[in-house]
Each structure stands twice: as C-alpha cells, then as structure tokens.
Design a protein around this motif. Structure first.
Motif, PDB file in Angstrom:
ATOM      1  N   SER A  36       0.830  -1.202   0.000  1.00  0.00           N
ATOM      2  CA  SER A  36       0.000   0.000   0.000  1.00  0.00           C
ATOM      3  C   SER A  36       0.868   1.258   0.000  1.00  0.00           C
ATOM      4  CB  SER A  36      -0.918  -0.017   1.216  1.00  0.00           C
ATOM      5  OG  SER A  36      -1.741   1.110   1.220  1.00  0.00           O
ATOM      6  N   ARG A  37       1.924   1.267   0.817  1.00  0.00           N
ATOM      7  CA  ARG A  37       2.837   2.418   0.836  1.00  0.00           C
ATOM      8  C   ARG A  37       3.508   2.597  -0.523  1.00  0.00           C
ATOM      9  NH1 ARG A  37       4.065   0.308   5.846  1.00  0.00           N
ATOM     10  NH2 ARG A  37       5.951  -0.682   5.065  1.00  0.00           N
ATOM     11  N   LEU A  43       1.874   6.382  -7.051  1.00  0.00           N
ATOM     12  CA  LEU A  43       0.772   7.240  -7.464  1.00  0.00           C
ATOM     13  C   LEU A  43       1.188   8.708  -7.410  1.00  0.00           C
ATOM     14  CD1 LEU A  43      -2.160   7.459  -8.357  1.00  0.00           C
ATOM     15  CD2 LEU A  43      -2.813   7.446  -5.951  1.00  0.00           C
ATOM     16  N   GLY A  44       1.907   9.081  -6.375  1.00  0.00           N
ATOM     17  CA  GLY A  44       2.400  10.459  -6.271  1.00  0.00           C
ATOM     18  C   GLY A  44       3.323  10.817  -7.424  1.00  0.00           C
ATOM     19  N   VAL A  45       4.206   9.887  -7.791  1.00  0.00           N
ATOM     20  CA  VAL A  45       5.118  10.121  -8.915  1.00  0.00           C
ATOM     21  C   VAL A  45       4.327  10.277 -10.213  1.00  0.00           C
ATOM     22  CG1 VAL A  45       6.926   9.048 -10.327  1.00  0.00           C
ATOM     23  CG2 VAL A  45       7.097   8.990  -7.839  1.00  0.00           C
ATOM     24  N   GLU A  47       1.162  11.136 -10.589  1.00  0.00           N
ATOM     25  CA  GLU A  47       0.374  12.370 -10.575  1.00  0.00           C
ATOM     26  C   GLU A  47       1.246  13.570 -10.909  1.00  0.00           C
ATOM     27  OE1 GLU A  47      -1.368  12.137  -6.689  1.00  0.00           O
ATOM     28  OE2 GLU A  47      -3.204  11.235  -7.445  1.00  0.00           O
ATOM     29  N   ALA A  48       2.464  13.605 -10.371  1.00  0.00           N
ATOM     30  CA  ALA A  48       3.386  14.702 -10.676  1.00  0.00           C
ATOM     31  C   ALA A  48       3.751  14.694 -12.151  1.00  0.00           C
ATOM     32  CB  ALA A  48       4.647  14.587  -9.814  1.00  0.00           C
ATOM     33  N   LEU A  49       3.975  13.530 -12.713  1.00  0.00           N
ATOM     34  CA  LEU A  49       4.285  13.415 -14.137  1.00  0.00           C
ATOM     35  C   LEU A  49       3.115  13.905 -14.989  1.00  0.00           C
ATOM     36  CD1 LEU A  49       6.124  12.442 -16.433  1.00  0.00           C
ATOM     37  CD2 LEU A  49       5.100  10.167 -16.159  1.00  0.00           C
ATOM     38  N   ALA A  50       1.894  13.532 -14.619  1.00  0.00           N
ATOM     39  CA  ALA A  50       0.716  13.970 -15.356  1.00  0.00           C
ATOM     40  C   ALA A  50       0.571  15.492 -15.297  1.00  0.00           C
ATOM     41  CB  ALA A  50      -0.543  13.299 -14.809  1.00  0.00           C
ATOM     42  N   ARG A  51       0.817  16.086 -14.123  1.00  0.00           N
ATOM     43  CA  ARG A  51       0.742  17.548 -14.004  1.00  0.00           C
ATOM     44  C   ARG A  51       1.779  18.230 -14.888  1.00  0.00           C
ATOM     45  NH1 ARG A  51       0.014  16.239  -8.571  1.00  0.00           N
ATOM     46  NH2 ARG A  51       2.208  16.656  -8.104  1.00  0.00           N
TER      47      ARG A  51
END
Length: 76
Positions: A36-37, A43-45, A47-51
C-alpha cells in the motif's frame, strides 16, 4: 484462551497451529501495508508526471497562439 494469563489453552499441536496461523496473518498484513505504501508513492510520482505533461501541453499551446498572433501582425 486463558483470560487470566492471556495464554492459549489446549494441546501443543493446537497451540502451534494457532501460532502459525497468527504469524502467517501478521506477515500478510505487513506485506499488504508495504504494498500500500509503495502504491501511494508510485501514485504520487505518476500524478506529478501527469501535471508536468499537462503544463507542457498548455505551454506549447500558448507558444503556438503567441506565434500565430505575431505572424498575423507581420502580415498587416
């Protein structure tokens, strides 16, 4: 389980089986927690790439619009 001492009652085979069951479930919970961690980090990585990709697309579009506007002024 003995309420007074918190120990399992029964024969040694039953106790060993219960201890093994508990240990296996604790290992599974630890593995799921680690997974899970890891998912949260990935997911954070992503999301940053998508932004960043979205911002690059917006920037490219702004540059294209500005270049078109400048070209239009030159033709007048």
């Amino acid at each position: 389980m003995c309420r007074r001492h918190g120990r399992l009652k029964g024969d040694p085979t039953t106790r060993a089986a219960l201890h093994a069951f508990v240990a296996e479930n604790e290992a599974r919970m630890a593995a799921m927690s680690a997974a899970s961690r890891q998912i949260e980090e990935e997911l954070g990585v992503l999301e940053a790439l998508a932004r960043r990709m979205r911002q690059e697309a917006i920037t490219a579009e702004i540059i294209e619009i500005a270049a078109g506007a400048m070209a239009g002024r030159r033709l007048r």
